[in-house]
Design a protein around this motif. Structure first.
Motif, PDB file in Angstrom:
ATOM      1  N   PHE A 152     -30.659 -28.264  29.271  1.00 26.57           N
ATOM      2  CA  PHE A 152     -29.487 -27.944  28.442  1.00 26.57           C
ATOM      3  C   PHE A 152     -28.919 -29.207  27.809  1.00 26.57           C
ATOM      4  O   PHE A 152     -28.614 -29.235  26.609  1.00 26.57           O
ATOM      5  CB  PHE A 152     -28.423 -27.238  29.283  1.00 26.57           C
ATOM      6  CG  PHE A 152     -27.150 -26.943  28.524  1.00 26.57           C
ATOM      7  CD1 PHE A 152     -27.005 -25.763  27.826  1.00 26.57           C
ATOM      8  CD2 PHE A 152     -26.095 -27.849  28.515  1.00 26.57           C
ATOM      9  CE1 PHE A 152     -25.834 -25.481  27.115  1.00 26.57           C
ATOM     10  CE2 PHE A 152     -24.926 -27.585  27.814  1.00 26.57           C
ATOM     11  CZ  PHE A 152     -24.799 -26.404  27.117  1.00 26.57           C
ATOM     12  N   SER A 153     -28.763 -30.260  28.595  1.00 24.26           N
ATOM     13  CA  SER A 153     -28.209 -31.504  28.061  1.00 24.26           C
ATOM     14  C   SER A 153     -29.099 -32.088  26.979  1.00 24.26           C
ATOM     15  O   SER A 153     -28.613 -32.612  25.970  1.00 24.26           O
ATOM     16  CB  SER A 153     -28.015 -32.519  29.197  1.00 24.26           C
ATOM     17  OG  SER A 153     -27.103 -32.038  30.158  1.00 24.26           O
ATOM     18  N   ARG A 154     -30.422 -31.988  27.159  1.00 24.20           N
ATOM     19  CA  ARG A 154     -31.361 -32.531  26.178  1.00 24.20           C
ATOM     20  C   ARG A 154     -31.283 -31.782  24.853  1.00 24.20           C
ATOM     21  O   ARG A 154     -31.286 -32.397  23.791  1.00 24.20           O
ATOM     22  CB  ARG A 154     -32.794 -32.439  26.715  1.00 24.20           C
ATOM     23  CG  ARG A 154     -33.121 -33.384  27.853  1.00 24.20           C
ATOM     24  CD  ARG A 154     -34.473 -33.039  28.458  1.00 24.20           C
ATOM     25  NE  ARG A 154     -34.810 -33.948  29.537  1.00 24.20           N
ATOM     26  CZ  ARG A 154     -35.755 -34.866  29.472  1.00 24.20           C
ATOM     27  NH1 ARG A 154     -36.469 -35.010  28.374  1.00 24.20           N
ATOM     28  NH2 ARG A 154     -36.014 -35.664  30.489  1.00 24.20           N
ATOM     29  N   VAL A 155     -31.242 -30.453  24.911  1.00 21.22           N
ATOM     30  CA  VAL A 155     -31.375 -29.670  23.676  1.00 21.22           C
ATOM     31  C   VAL A 155     -30.048 -29.459  22.956  1.00 21.22           C
ATOM     32  O   VAL A 155     -30.043 -28.972  21.824  1.00 21.22           O
ATOM     33  CB  VAL A 155     -32.045 -28.303  23.944  1.00 21.22           C
ATOM     34  CG1 VAL A 155     -33.466 -28.499  24.459  1.00 21.22           C
ATOM     35  CG2 VAL A 155     -31.234 -27.453  24.922  1.00 21.22           C
ATOM     36  N   THR A 156     -28.929 -29.816  23.595  1.00 16.45           N
ATOM     37  CA  THR A 156     -27.633 -29.638  22.923  1.00 16.45           C
ATOM     38  C   THR A 156     -27.022 -30.951  22.469  1.00 16.45           C
ATOM     39  O   THR A 156     -25.879 -30.976  21.997  1.00 16.45           O
ATOM     40  CB  THR A 156     -26.634 -28.903  23.839  1.00 16.45           C
ATOM     41  OG1 THR A 156     -26.472 -29.632  25.068  1.00 16.45           O
ATOM     42  CG2 THR A 156     -27.099 -27.489  24.129  1.00 16.45           C
ATOM     43  N   ASP A 157     -27.768 -32.044  22.570  1.00 20.53           N
ATOM     44  CA  ASP A 157     -27.242 -33.353  22.157  1.00 20.53           C
ATOM     45  C   ASP A 157     -26.718 -33.330  20.726  1.00 20.53           C
ATOM     46  O   ASP A 157     -25.702 -33.953  20.414  1.00 20.53           O
ATOM     47  CB  ASP A 157     -28.326 -34.432  22.282  1.00 20.53           C
ATOM     48  CG  ASP A 157     -28.372 -35.018  23.682  1.00 20.53           C
ATOM     49  OD1 ASP A 157     -27.422 -34.777  24.451  1.00 20.53           O
ATOM     50  OD2 ASP A 157     -29.355 -35.700  24.004  1.00 20.53           O
ATOM     51  N   ASP A 158     -27.437 -32.633  19.849  1.00 21.53           N
ATOM     52  CA  ASP A 158     -27.054 -32.625  18.432  1.00 21.53           C
ATOM     53  C   ASP A 158     -26.489 -31.280  17.992  1.00 21.53           C
ATOM     54  O   ASP A 158     -26.491 -30.957  16.805  1.00 21.53           O
ATOM     55  CB  ASP A 158     -28.252 -33.004  17.557  1.00 21.53           C
ATOM     56  CG  ASP A 158     -29.441 -32.074  17.765  1.00 21.53           C
ATOM     57  OD1 ASP A 158     -29.380 -31.230  18.680  1.00 21.53           O
ATOM     58  OD2 ASP A 158     -30.425 -32.191  17.012  1.00 21.53           O
ATOM     59  N   HIS A 159     -26.022 -30.468  18.940  1.00 19.75           N
ATOM     60  CA  HIS A 159     -25.434 -29.170  18.631  1.00 19.75           C
ATOM     61  C   HIS A 159     -23.916 -29.197  18.819  1.00 19.75           C
ATOM     62  O   HIS A 159     -23.394 -29.928  19.664  1.00 19.75           O
ATOM     63  CB  HIS A 159     -26.003 -28.068  19.541  1.00 19.75           C
ATOM     64  CG  HIS A 159     -27.362 -27.589  19.163  1.00 19.75           C
ATOM     65  ND1 HIS A 159     -28.492 -28.351  19.321  1.00 19.75           N
ATOM     66  CD2 HIS A 159     -27.775 -26.408  18.645  1.00 19.75           C
ATOM     67  CE1 HIS A 159     -29.548 -27.657  18.916  1.00 19.75           C
ATOM     68  NE2 HIS A 159     -29.136 -26.480  18.499  1.00 19.75           N
TER      69      HIS A 159
END
Length: 285
Positions: A152-159
């Motif tokens: 979750f932390s990896r894929v929401t960095d730029d969200h």
């Protein structure tokens, strides 16, 4: 452990006025293999199960939503970050983004991705989607504390991550609600237990048919048809509040005669929900 106690739901179904043109589609992104004995109490070790990872597109004239994101473009990398015991054999298919693009979908219509919870197999596909991520109170903080699932932390960095509140009344046995469009067509309710910010998403389509996307309250339909929880060890490993899962599983089982219940990981539950094609991506109004 005694059987789950289910109190029949006898109140009238809440009013919903889904607009013409509202539609529901499944976007299956792959699956992974496990044993029924690990999925629900009483399952057989010899019974191998394909656990689905599927996003759901809700098209609405006021703006569309995805429920969960499925496997992403970098799913293989995400799997390698998990503890060894969670790296089951996976079959990776087209991502939600690839399926939307292949259908000619206009991404400007997507209001956001509503997560039933933050575990990796529900969020991996965020790596190729640009819409805001909607989470219930407490879920982002829970995901940030997780030590064995950092996807979750990896894929929401730029969200943009939007934490919404439950400002509506009790809904179908749940204590509060969030009516996304104000017409009863998409209503989110808190179902903390599997994770602190787990939710159930109720969707009513113009035909009057009602769906409940119940996330991981149960992994397979037997959790509903047999009223079978996860095995004791898996409850301890997978659920932040096993008693809360048991309570909310009983609530959705009570609705089974009125609402089509969709456990996130059982492909059988998605049967009858159409797939997205170029012919289905025209205007909704």
């Amino acid at each position: 452990m005694p059987p789950i106690t289910v109190t029949p739901f006898t109140s009238p179904m809440p009013v919903a006025t889904p607009p013409p043109g509202m539609e529901l589609f499944q976007l299956p992104t792959g699956s992974y293999v496990t044993r029924a004995a690990l999925a629900f109490r009483g399952g057989r070790w010899s019974d191998r199960r394909e656990f689905a990872s599927t996003a759901v597109l809700v098209r609405h004239p006021a703006g569309d939503l995805l429920i969960d994101a499925g496997f992403g473009a970098n799913a293989a990398q995400h799997i390698r970050t998990l503890p060894a015991f969670r790296r089951a054999r996976h079959r990776l298919g087209a991502t939600a983004r690839q399926q939307l693009d292949a259908a000619g979908y206009d991404h400007r219509r997507l209001l956001g991705i509503v997560l039933t919870h933050s575990h990796w197999d529900h969020v991996s596909g965020l790596d190729s989607l640009a819409a805001p991520v909607w989470t219930a109170p407490g879920e982002r903080a829970h995901a940030g504390r997780a030590k064995d699932d950092r996807v979750f932390s990896r894929v929401t960095d730029d969200h943009e991550v939007r934490e919404y509140s439950f400002d509506g009344p009790a809904h179908l046995g749940f204590s509060a609600s969030r009516d996304v469009h104000g017409d009863g067509s998409v209503v989110i309710v808190p179902a903390a237990g599997h994770t602190p910010g787990s939710v159930v998403v109720f969707v009513t389509v113009p035909s009057g048919r009602r769906f409940a996307f119940i996330g991981d309250l149960t992994w397979q339909l037997e959790g509903i048809t047999r009223q079978a929880e996860r095995p004791l060890l898996l409850r301890a490993l997978a659920d932040s509040d096993p008693a809360g899962v048991r309570r909310d599983l009983a609530r959705v089982i009570a609705l089974a005669d009125e609402v089509h219940l969709v456990p996130a990981h059982d492909a059988r539950a998605y049967e009858g929900i159409p797939h997205l094609t170029p012919a289905t991506t025209g205007p909704t109004s």
